[in-house]
Motif scaffolding. Structure first.
Motif, PDB file in Angstrom:
ATOM      1  N   UNK A  19       0.798  -1.129  -0.101  1.00  0.00           N
ATOM      2  CA  UNK A  19      -0.119  -0.047  -0.008  1.00  0.00           C
ATOM      3  C   UNK A  19       0.923   1.229  -0.027  1.00  0.00           C
ATOM      4  N   UNK A  20       2.069   1.193   0.186  1.00  0.00           N
ATOM      5  CA  UNK A  20       2.957   2.366   0.182  1.00  0.00           C
ATOM      6  C   UNK A  20       4.446   2.006   0.091  1.00  0.00           C
ATOM      7  N   UNK A  21       5.188   2.903  -0.398  1.00  0.00           N
ATOM      8  CA  UNK A  21       6.682   2.865  -0.699  1.00  0.00           C
ATOM      9  C   UNK A  21       7.445   2.432   0.354  1.00  0.00           C
ATOM     10  N   UNK A  22       7.110   2.675   1.814  1.00  0.00           N
ATOM     11  CA  UNK A  22       8.010   2.420   2.764  1.00  0.00           C
ATOM     12  C   UNK A  22       8.170   1.157   3.132  1.00  0.00           C
ATOM     13  N   UNK A  23       7.153   0.282   2.555  1.00  0.00           N
ATOM     14  CA  UNK A  23       7.336  -0.916   2.961  1.00  0.00           C
ATOM     15  C   UNK A  23       7.800  -1.855   1.888  1.00  0.00           C
ATOM     16  N   UNK A  24       8.503  -1.469   1.089  1.00  0.00           N
ATOM     17  CA  UNK A  24       9.424  -2.154  -0.107  1.00  0.00           C
ATOM     18  C   UNK A  24       9.798  -3.453   0.331  1.00  0.00           C
ATOM     19  N   UNK A  25      10.586  -3.443   1.482  1.00  0.00           N
ATOM     20  CA  UNK A  25      11.240  -4.692   1.916  1.00  0.00           C
ATOM     21  C   UNK A  25      10.531  -5.988   2.029  1.00  0.00           C
ATOM     22  N   UNK A  26       9.141  -5.745   2.196  1.00  0.00           N
ATOM     23  CA  UNK A  26       8.375  -7.094   2.004  1.00  0.00           C
ATOM     24  C   UNK A  26       8.109  -7.429   0.675  1.00  0.00           C
ATOM     25  N   UNK A  27       8.204  -6.537  -0.319  1.00  0.00           N
ATOM     26  CA  UNK A  27       8.353  -7.101  -1.446  1.00  0.00           C
ATOM     27  C   UNK A  27       9.821  -7.873  -1.882  1.00  0.00           C
ATOM     28  N   UNK A  28      10.585  -7.331  -1.253  1.00  0.00           N
ATOM     29  CA  UNK A  28      11.864  -8.209  -1.546  1.00  0.00           C
ATOM     30  C   UNK A  28      11.929  -9.625  -0.892  1.00  0.00           C
ATOM     31  N   UNK A  29      11.228  -9.584   0.218  1.00  0.00           N
ATOM     32  CA  UNK A  29      10.997 -10.968   0.855  1.00  0.00           C
ATOM     33  C   UNK A  29      10.069 -11.813  -0.017  1.00  0.00           C
ATOM     34  N   UNK A  30       8.997 -11.319  -0.546  1.00  0.00           N
ATOM     35  CA  UNK A  30       8.237 -12.168  -1.398  1.00  0.00           C
ATOM     36  C   UNK A  30       9.013 -12.600  -2.489  1.00  0.00           C
ATOM     37  N   UNK A  31      10.212 -11.880  -3.076  1.00  0.00           N
ATOM     38  CA  UNK A  31      10.728 -12.395  -4.063  1.00  0.00           C
ATOM     39  C   UNK A  31      11.634 -13.551  -3.661  1.00  0.00           C
ATOM     40  N   UNK A  32      12.065 -13.538  -2.574  1.00  0.00           N
ATOM     41  CA  UNK A  32      12.836 -14.592  -2.143  1.00  0.00           C
ATOM     42  C   UNK A  32      12.289 -15.631  -1.780  1.00  0.00           C
ATOM     43  N   UNK A  33      10.990 -15.827  -1.217  1.00  0.00           N
ATOM     44  CA  UNK A  33      10.213 -16.941  -0.917  1.00  0.00           C
ATOM     45  C   UNK A  33       9.290 -17.443  -2.056  1.00  0.00           C
TER      46      UNK A  33
END
Length: 360
Positions: free
Chosen positions: A80-94
């Motif tokens: 929902x916002x750009x500040x939580x982009x690390x969650x996208x990185x975790x998604x790419x890893x898992x």
């Protein structure tokens, strides 16, 4: 039952109050009318304020627990916002191969312009996210200006999707007064202080200003004590809708700051137009996406006091039929264009999923 293919993750949620909370709630709600959506949200506090720092730090673990509790992985992770982009990185890893979409709001990408340690650090944080995620993540921006700033930080912007509003005009439009309305926070960037100092003195005494909002920056505090200003404080949605319609015009007089900080969208503009208000907004930042010039309002040069005076007096000189015609058309266009169903359709198109009719 098939698991939803869209997972919407947000740290902006009720009972916290704000534009990003409204965005998260309404967008996910309307997306669910197109395709089932699962929401993982971090609720705000009961007093309407954002969640605590401890809750924010724990939120990634909440998302991870949710991920590992599922047997399947959603096709799309929408943050929902750009500040939580690390969650996208975790998604790419898992879950490699899953699509990551991020929503960009004005503060997301304009905060680095504030400078100082925090601004520079946040800018570096966003550039890091853009490098690590690359084109495997796409951004949906709320305005042309937000999109440009996001690209400047290295992000791939897939679409520009203006926001929506649920406010509507009362069934019986009120007769307007000679009172001008400003709605929003009293911060320097939004220009209310500039308007009171530079424009209000140029107008005849019969024109006054009403201010609806809560909180103000130190250099804007004088506004509430000005003899030609009536401070209304916070208004609920019904009261605000009536105030928009009663005002001679609704001003959104943002000024351009030296540091480059800007308004990401400016939801007051389409809200007011949908409620029968005559919108005058500065031609700057995301306001150029929030106003359809000549249709839902008028865009004026920022910082041009004489130009603002002239436009306000022109609106005041309209005949009753002229005003009624403009308001009727502006409300129609605003209601059609600045709607959450439209925003959901345009956001869903970014996902590039087969249509519900295709996979049903």
């Amino acid at each position: 039952m098939t698991a939803p293919r869209i997972l919407f993750v947000t740290r902006k949620w009720a009972p916290a109050i704000g534009g990003m909370e409204t965005y998260s709630h309404r967008l996910s709600e309307e997306l669910a009318e197109i395709e089932p959506v699962e929401v993982v949200a971090l609720p705000g506090r009961e007093d309407g304020s954002p969640p605590s720092a401890a809750a924010l730090l724990a939120f990634p673990f909440t998302v991870l627990r949710h991920r590992f509790a599922r047997d399947t992985v959603p096709d799309v992770l929408h943050l929902g916002d750009m500040a939580i982009w690390p969650l996208g990185l975790l998604a790419k890893l898992f879950a490699p191969g899953r699509q990551v979409v991020l929503s960009a709001h004005g503060t997301d990408v304009s905060y680095p312009a504030r400078g100082g340690f925090l601004g520079k650090t946040y800018g570096a944080y966003q550039r890091l996210g853009a490098r690590l995620l690359g084109r495997s993540a796409t951004v949906v921006a709320n305005s042309d200006t937000t999109a440009e700033a996001a690209r400047g930080l290295g992000w791939h912007v897939a679409a520009i999707v203006p926001l929506g509003t649920d406010l509507r005009a009362p069934q019986e439009p009120a007769a307007h007064t000679d009172e001008i309305l400003f709605a929003g926070r009293l911060v320097t960037r939004k220009g209310c202080g500039w308007f009171v100092r530079e424009v209000l003195p140029l107008l005849p005494e019969r024109f006054t200003l009403a201010v609806a909002g809560t909180g103000w920056a130190e250099d804007e505090a004088f506004v509430t004590e000005h003899p030609r200003v009536r401070f209304l404080g916070g208004l609920d949605q019904a009261e605000l809708a009536r105030a928009y319609g009663r005002a001679l015009c609704v001003i959104v007089p943002n000024i351009e700051l030296a540091n480059g900080e800007f308004e990401g969208f400016g939801l007051v503009a389409p809200e007011a137009a949908a409620c029968g208000g005559v919108v005058l907004a500065a031609r700057t930042g995301g306001l150029t996406s929030a106003v359809r010039d000549g249709e839902t309002g008028f865009l004026l040069p920022p910082g041009d006091a004489a130009g603002w005076k002239a436009q306000i007096e022109a609106v005041a000189a309209w005949s009753v039929p002229e005003r009624a015609d403009f308001i009727r058309n502006a409300a129609r266009v605003a209601t059609e264009h600045y709607s959450w169903p439209r925003a959901a359709r345009e956001t869903f198109a970014v996902y590039a999923l087969p249509s519900p009719a295709f996979h049903a």
